[in-house]
Design a protein around this motif. Structure first.
Motif, mmCIF file in Angstrom:
data_model
loop_
_atom_site.group_PDB
_atom_site.id
_atom_site.type_symbol
_atom_site.label_atom_id
_atom_site.label_comp_id
_atom_site.label_asym_id
_atom_site.label_seq_id
_atom_site.Cartn_x
_atom_site.Cartn_y
_atom_site.Cartn_z
ATOM 1 N N GLN A 318 0.818 -1.205 0.000
ATOM 2 C CA GLN A 318 0.000 0.000 0.000
ATOM 3 C C GLN A 318 0.859 1.265 0.000
ATOM 4 O O GLN A 318 0.378 2.354 0.293
ATOM 5 C CB GLN A 318 -0.924 -0.001 1.224
ATOM 6 C CG GLN A 318 -1.857 -1.183 1.294
ATOM 7 C CD GLN A 318 -2.680 -1.339 0.021
ATOM 8 O OE1 GLN A 318 -3.221 -0.370 -0.504
ATOM 9 N NE2 GLN A 318 -2.763 -2.570 -0.482
ATOM 10 N N GLY A 319 2.122 1.110 -0.316
ATOM 11 C CA GLY A 319 3.034 2.246 -0.342
ATOM 12 C C GLY A 319 4.028 2.154 0.795
ATOM 13 O O GLY A 319 3.663 1.832 1.930
ATOM 14 N N GLY A 320 5.258 2.435 0.484
ATOM 15 C CA GLY A 320 6.314 2.347 1.486
ATOM 16 C C GLY A 320 6.658 3.697 2.071
ATOM 17 O O GLY A 320 5.881 4.656 2.004
ATOM 18 N N PRO A 321 7.842 3.819 2.661
ATOM 19 C CA PRO A 321 8.247 5.073 3.293
ATOM 20 C C PRO A 321 8.447 6.194 2.281
ATOM 21 O O PRO A 321 8.619 5.953 1.078
ATOM 22 C CB PRO A 321 9.561 4.719 3.987
ATOM 23 C CG PRO A 321 9.819 3.301 3.736
ATOM 24 C CD PRO A 321 8.833 2.765 2.781
ATOM 25 N N GLN A 322 8.465 7.399 2.788
ATOM 26 C CA GLN A 322 8.676 8.550 1.934
ATOM 27 C C GLN A 322 10.138 8.647 1.510
ATOM 28 O O GLN A 322 11.045 8.179 2.200
ATOM 29 C CB GLN A 322 8.266 9.836 2.645
ATOM 30 C CG GLN A 322 6.764 9.991 2.820
ATOM 31 C CD GLN A 322 6.401 11.354 3.369
ATOM 32 O OE1 GLN A 322 7.216 12.007 4.001
ATOM 33 N NE2 GLN A 322 5.173 11.779 3.135
ATOM 34 N N GLY A 357 18.156 -2.749 -7.025
ATOM 35 C CA GLY A 357 19.011 -3.095 -8.158
ATOM 36 C C GLY A 357 18.363 -4.061 -9.128
ATOM 37 O O GLY A 357 18.664 -4.040 -10.319
ATOM 38 N N ALA A 358 17.451 -4.908 -8.618
ATOM 39 C CA ALA A 358 16.748 -5.859 -9.487
ATOM 40 C C ALA A 358 15.535 -5.244 -10.167
ATOM 41 O O ALA A 358 14.857 -5.928 -10.943
ATOM 42 C CB ALA A 358 16.318 -7.079 -8.673
ATOM 43 N N GLY A 359 15.259 -3.976 -9.888
ATOM 44 C CA GLY A 359 14.111 -3.313 -10.506
ATOM 45 C C GLY A 359 12.787 -3.660 -9.885
ATOM 46 O O GLY A 359 11.735 -3.392 -10.483
ATOM 47 N N LEU A 360 12.757 -4.255 -8.693
ATOM 48 C CA LEU A 360 11.509 -4.624 -8.025
ATOM 49 C C LEU A 360 10.995 -3.516 -7.130
ATOM 50 O O LEU A 360 9.845 -3.578 -6.673
ATOM 51 C CB LEU A 360 11.719 -5.896 -7.189
ATOM 52 C CG LEU A 360 12.346 -7.093 -7.898
ATOM 53 C CD1 LEU A 360 12.478 -8.258 -6.935
ATOM 54 C CD2 LEU A 360 11.533 -7.474 -9.116
ATOM 55 N N LEU A 361 11.793 -2.505 -6.871
ATOM 56 C CA LEU A 361 11.459 -1.442 -5.935
ATOM 57 C C LEU A 361 11.931 -0.123 -6.523
ATOM 58 O O LEU A 361 13.022 -0.051 -7.093
ATOM 59 C CB LEU A 361 12.136 -1.707 -4.584
ATOM 60 C CG LEU A 361 12.042 -0.634 -3.511
ATOM 61 C CD1 LEU A 361 10.615 -0.484 -3.040
ATOM 62 C CD2 LEU A 361 12.948 -0.982 -2.329
ATOM 63 N N ALA A 362 11.089 0.922 -6.383
ATOM 64 C CA ALA A 362 11.461 2.235 -6.911
ATOM 65 C C ALA A 362 10.581 3.283 -6.248
ATOM 66 O O ALA A 362 9.661 2.957 -5.483
ATOM 67 C CB ALA A 362 11.307 2.285 -8.431
ATOM 68 N N SER A 363 10.852 4.527 -6.527
ATOM 69 C CA SER A 363 9.998 5.614 -6.049
ATOM 70 C C SER A 363 8.881 5.831 -7.054
ATOM 71 O O SER A 363 9.050 5.597 -8.256
ATOM 72 C CB SER A 363 10.812 6.891 -5.866
ATOM 73 O OG SER A 363 11.391 7.287 -7.092
ATOM 74 N N ASP A 364 7.723 6.310 -6.540
ATOM 75 C CA ASP A 364 6.563 6.444 -7.434
ATOM 76 C C ASP A 364 6.571 7.727 -8.245
ATOM 77 O O ASP A 364 5.782 7.881 -9.176
ATOM 78 C CB ASP A 364 5.259 6.347 -6.633
ATOM 79 C CG ASP A 364 5.168 7.386 -5.523
ATOM 80 O OD1 ASP A 364 6.006 8.311 -5.497
ATOM 81 O OD2 ASP A 364 4.268 7.272 -4.672
ATOM 82 N N ARG A 370 7.005 8.422 -2.612
ATOM 83 C CA ARG A 370 7.168 7.266 -1.731
ATOM 84 C C ARG A 370 7.799 6.124 -2.517
ATOM 85 O O ARG A 370 7.752 6.082 -3.745
ATOM 86 C CB ARG A 370 5.805 6.800 -1.188
ATOM 87 C CG ARG A 370 5.185 7.741 -0.192
ATOM 88 C CD ARG A 370 3.837 7.221 0.295
ATOM 89 N NE ARG A 370 3.346 7.990 1.425
ATOM 90 C CZ ARG A 370 3.653 7.761 2.681
ATOM 91 N NH1 ARG A 370 4.448 6.754 2.963
ATOM 92 N NH2 ARG A 370 3.193 8.509 3.656
ATOM 93 N N TYR A 371 8.337 5.194 -1.757
ATOM 94 C CA TYR A 371 8.827 3.955 -2.354
ATOM 95 C C TYR A 371 7.699 2.944 -2.404
ATOM 96 O O TYR A 371 6.846 2.884 -1.503
ATOM 97 C CB TYR A 371 9.997 3.392 -1.552
ATOM 98 C CG TYR A 371 11.263 4.191 -1.701
ATOM 99 C CD1 TYR A 371 12.000 4.147 -2.880
ATOM 100 C CD2 TYR A 371 11.730 4.998 -0.663
ATOM 101 C CE1 TYR A 371 13.169 4.884 -3.025
ATOM 102 C CE2 TYR A 371 12.903 5.738 -0.802
ATOM 103 C CZ TYR A 371 13.602 5.671 -1.982
ATOM 104 O OH TYR A 371 14.750 6.401 -2.130
ATOM 105 N N ALA A 372 7.704 2.135 -3.443
ATOM 106 C CA ALA A 372 6.693 1.093 -3.601
ATOM 107 C C ALA A 372 7.221 0.051 -4.576
ATOM 108 O O ALA A 372 8.147 0.321 -5.348
ATOM 109 C CB ALA A 372 5.371 1.685 -4.111
ATOM 110 N N PRO A 373 6.634 -1.146 -4.554
ATOM 111 C CA PRO A 373 7.026 -2.148 -5.559
ATOM 112 C C PRO A 373 6.685 -1.675 -6.963
ATOM 113 O O PRO A 373 5.761 -0.891 -7.175
ATOM 114 C CB PRO A 373 6.212 -3.382 -5.161
ATOM 115 C CG PRO A 373 5.865 -3.167 -3.728
ATOM 116 C CD PRO A 373 5.701 -1.692 -3.558
#
Length: 867
Positions: A318-322, A357-364, A370-373
């Protein structure tokens, strides 16, 4: 060193005659074959940016300070010690002199065996040129490695007698040679030569030192291995005066003395280094296991890695940290993530960087970033476990980001944040590959001693990432004053730095490889060996598409080896009477997703334990499941009967679920039982919600529906949200995803290693340009000089000459200025001249080209022997 000096070292227009010794680096390069030039360009790819016009330009570029520094950084310890020995040897130095500096008077078979290879390596990289009887170190390398007061040499040697006496008065020089027992000379040059000859004569030097007192010899012992500088008092002790009077110590300033290089070499037995290291340290075995045990341990850790990544990214559905304003994640959020994963902050930073690094996580990329998958995470979840593992380790192997730096400080004193900038280190891919390659040299199942791995890496790249010594403010800073004897006590050579960046990267690599399942119990596993079938350059160069394809193939082979070692996914659980369910193995994807909604994970390991709670059951009901759906789901996937307490829990929560309805007015609560609403109003905990009764079955709130739902649930109720039409809203667990994002590209250190095709084309172009630059031209009857050496002829002469060449089929030399104003000289064979253009075969570019006549500055015929 100025440009003029570089040109003098690199440029001689005439070609080297056959069999003659090269007089310059350019001539030495000209004598190489194409394979030799390709080896130079492969070892020093910075020389290709851009491709040199000819061999003279290549030699000039190979002698620039930046390029030489990069080349020295990539030498192993013995090759670097060889270059350091050449820097203190006469220029040029015969091979026997170099051997004596490294092996000493007594000789060393290991050094004698290794030295030819070291010299060949230095020659290949154009750091040394000349035949064995006249070895020359490139001037820039000599300046970097030669000892001076401002930049002490790793050899610990000082200046020569000639250098130390350069500013000394002739009378003082005569006093020194007289005290040393030498006859007087007519000029200081011959006096210095006589003193140098004395210090390099083993027998005569031994006789002179036999006259020295033990105290004087003790002073020399303190300076012999460096630093060679020492302070003296205004009235030095007799032993120091004895040494000074005979030139065994020479003054640098009023209170500073230096040990001449020739004296130090005699005391060292001819060695330039205290501890030459001709042989690389051996990686030793710490423990041995059966290969099957190693593979099983690694597979278990690989499975844990997959579970950890999935748990981490699922918690951010549902969204990660800022994202911090400067980039990256805050320390507080990192601590929360570490607590959620039950790992240290360092390990949590590694998992976050791995996902990034694997491209599974990034900022929206939103305003409130925020960070999110990423969407790639959903595709990753659909892959088989072994392929998911391969998608993690392949980017890790070539990534330049170093998670171990998190928490440290950059050059400006700012803390380095996880997922933030400034974490790229170009040496990281090379170190990861090399560490794994060193582990692969051991027998299967053997775990390496980490200390020997670090020692081997330090030998292979002794200057890479090492802390640089701080030069002393003055020569006397290199020694301490002894007030008793009035002598300086040398502090010894600088201690070797063992916590340099390369060693830290190696230490992090061993830990990360164990976390990923590339190693098991410290030994390299079989899947990891499949990843090492590629050379480093292809695997770590982001711009090389072919390299990435090859890396994916290797990762696929590794996944094939890992797949049989991973546990089989199961499609059932074991329900227990204490409201828990035990998964005897990894669950298949649909079952795992459904059970994650219905229950909370209580413990993880070989068997995962889930716990059913009123909150987890309500979460399943909120997702649109009914009580009967939950009963049927558990009965279908449990190998044990559904326990009565669990059935009662589901029915009880379902009975109360939706009894209260919350909608948007600002927000409201409605219930058919007005007594329940009265109970809510009477509860003090509802005061913050701002409730008031609008009707017997409706309460209005001064807060939003989501806050109202959370508030009522915290009071023990089970409200349900409803739509504007009065229907119950089903809150499905739709995950939040960023827009499509690509994985961060590695940031390599320096230019990438060129492939074979590029090397062949570059060598061909350099050869062609060199033929044009060294071609012998006929001098015109009235030559007109031009800037840059280009020929100057009138338009009519140019046209007539190229027309004649086209008719006779001969080649001519032209000066040409392109549209950007860059001037060059070329050898062309004209075939057609018309419309203001000349078309011909360009020997420089090795292709047919067309040139506008108005851009040709002039033309000259080639000499008869060049046609």
């Amino acid at each position: 060193m100025g440009i003029g000096e570089l040109d003098r070292e690199a440029h001689v227009p005439e070609a080297t005659s056959a069999g003659a010794a090269p007089r310059t680096l350019a001539e030495a390069l000209r004598a190489r074959d194409d394979e030799g030039l390709a080896a130079l360009l492969r070892a020093r790819p910075d020389l290709l940016s851009p491709v040199p016009n000819d061999l003279t330009q290549l030699a000039t570029r190979a002698g620039t300070r930046g390029s030489v520094v990069r080349a020295l950084e990539r030498l192993d310890r013995f090759a670097l010690q060889t270059a350091e020995a050449l820097a203190v040897a006469p220029d040029p130095a015969p091979y026997p002199v170099l051997l004596a500096l490294l092996a000493g008077d007594e000789g060393d078979p290991a050094i004698e065996a290794a030295l030819p290879g070291a010299v060949a390596l230095l020659r290949e990289q154009a750091l040394v040129w000349g035949e064995d009887d006249r070895l020359r170190l490139v001037r820039t390398a000599r300046e970097l490695l030669a000892p001076s007061a401002q930049h002490p040499s790793p050899t610990g040697l000082g200046p020569t007698v000639a250098e130390a006496t350069a500013g000394m008065s002739p009378g003082r020089v005569q006093e020194i040679i007289a005290a040393a027992g030498l006859p007087a000379t007519h000029d200081p040059v011959s006096a210095v030569a006589a003193l140098t000859e004395l210090f390099t004569d083993r027998a005569r030097m031994g006789a002179l030192l036999d006259e020295a007192s033990p105290e004087a010899l003790s002073v020399l012992d303190r300076l012999v291995w460096g630093p060679p500088y020492g302070e003296v008092t205004a009235n030095p002790a007799p032993p120091v005066r004895w040494l000074r009077d005979r030139g065994l110590l020479l003054p640098v300033s009023a209170r500073t003395m230096v040990l001449p290089r020739e004296v130090a070499l005699h005391l060292r037995g001819g060695r330039a280094h205290r501890a030459p290291e001709p042989v690389a340290p051996v990686v030793e075995v710490a423990r041995e296991y059966r290969p099957q045990v190693v593979d099983s341990a690694a597979a278990g850790q690989a499975y844990t890695a997959l579970a950890t990544v999935e748990e981490l990214l699922k918690s951010w559905d549902q969204g990660g940290p800022q994202v911090l304003r400067a980039g990256g994640m805050s320390v507080r959020d990192l601590k929360r993530t570490a607590a959620a994963l039950d790992v240290t902050e360092e390990v949590a930073a590694f998992w976050l960087e791995l996902c990034f690094g694997a491209g599974l996580l990034a900022s929206d990329g939103e305003a409130d970033e925020r960070y999110a998958p990423t969407p790639a995470y959903d595709d990753w979840l659909d892959l088989p476990p072994a392929e998911r593992w391969a998608r993690l380790v392949a980017p890790w192997l070539s990534a330049t980001r170093a998670p171990g730096l998190v928490g440290g400080q950059d050059a400006k004193g700012r803390t380095l944040a996880v997922l933030g900038p400034d974490l790229d280190r170009g040496a990281a891919p090379e170190v990861r590959h090399r560490v794994l390659e060193l582990l692969a040299t051991l027998p299967p199942g053997a775990a390496a001693d980490p200390g020997t791995v670090f020692a081997r890496l330090r030998w292979e790249r002794p200057t890479r990432g090492a802390a640089q010594p701080v030069p002393p403010r003055a020569p006397q800073a290199a020694a301490r004053t002894d007030e008793t004897t009035g002598t300086g006590t040398g502090t010894g050579t600088r201690p070797e730095v063992h916590d340099d960046l390369r060693s830290r990267l190696a230490r992090w690599t061993l830990a990360e490889a164990e976390l990923l399942g590339l190693t098991g119990r410290g030994a390299l596993a079989s899947p990891a060996r499949a990843l090492l079938n590629l050379p480093l350059a292809e695997a770590s160069t982001p711009a090389d598409h072919g390299g990435r394809v090859e890396l994916s193939v290797a990762a696929g082979r590794a996944a094939t080896l890992l797949a049989p070692l991973l546990p089989e996914a199961v499609d059932h659980v074991l329900l227990q009477a204490d409201l828990t369910a035990v998964a005897p193995g990894p669950l298949r994807r649909p079952l795992a997703d459904a059970l994650a909604v219905l229950a909370d994970v209580e413990s993880k390991g070989g068997a995962t334990v889930y716990r059913f709670t009123p909150g987890s059951v309500r979460r399943a009901l909120d997702s649109g499941r009914s009580a009967s759906d939950l009963h049927d789901f558990l009965a279908a996937h449990s190998r044990t009967p559904v326990p009565q307490p669990l059935a009662y829990l589901i029915d009880d929560v379902a009975r109360r679920h939706g009894h209260l309805r919350v909608g948007a007015a600002s927000a409201y609560v409605r219930c058919d039982d007005d007594a329940v609403l009265g109970e809510i109003l009477a509860d003090r905990r509802s005061a913050a919600l701002g409730l008031r009764r609008l009707a017997p079955t409706v309460l209005a709130a001064q807060t939003d529906p989501a806050s109202l739902l959370d508030g009522l649930r915290s009071m023990g109720y089970a409200p349900a949200a409803e739509s504007a039409e009065g229907d119950v809203l089903v809150t499905r667990a739709d995950a939040y995803r960023t827009p499509a994002r690509t994985a961060p590209a590695p940031v390599p250190e320096g230019p990438p290693v060129p492939d074979t095709t590029l090397l062949g084309a570059a060598v061909k172009a350099i050869r062609a340009g060199d033929r044009a630059a060294t071609a012998v031209r006929k001098e015109p009857a009235a030559p007109v000089a031009s800037a840059g050496g280009l020929p100057r002829t009138s338009a009519a002469e140019t046209l007539a000459t190229v027309q004649a060449a086209a008719m006779t089929g001969t080649a001519v030399w032209i000066g040409y200025v392109n549209a950007e104003g860059a001037a060059s000289q070329r050898v062309i064979a004209p075939v057609r001249v018309e419309g203001g253009f000349v078309t011909g075969y360009d020997h420089t570019a090795d292709e047919v080209r067309t040139y506008p006549l108005h851009r040709i500055t002039g033309v000259a015929e080639l000499a008869d022997d060049q046609v």
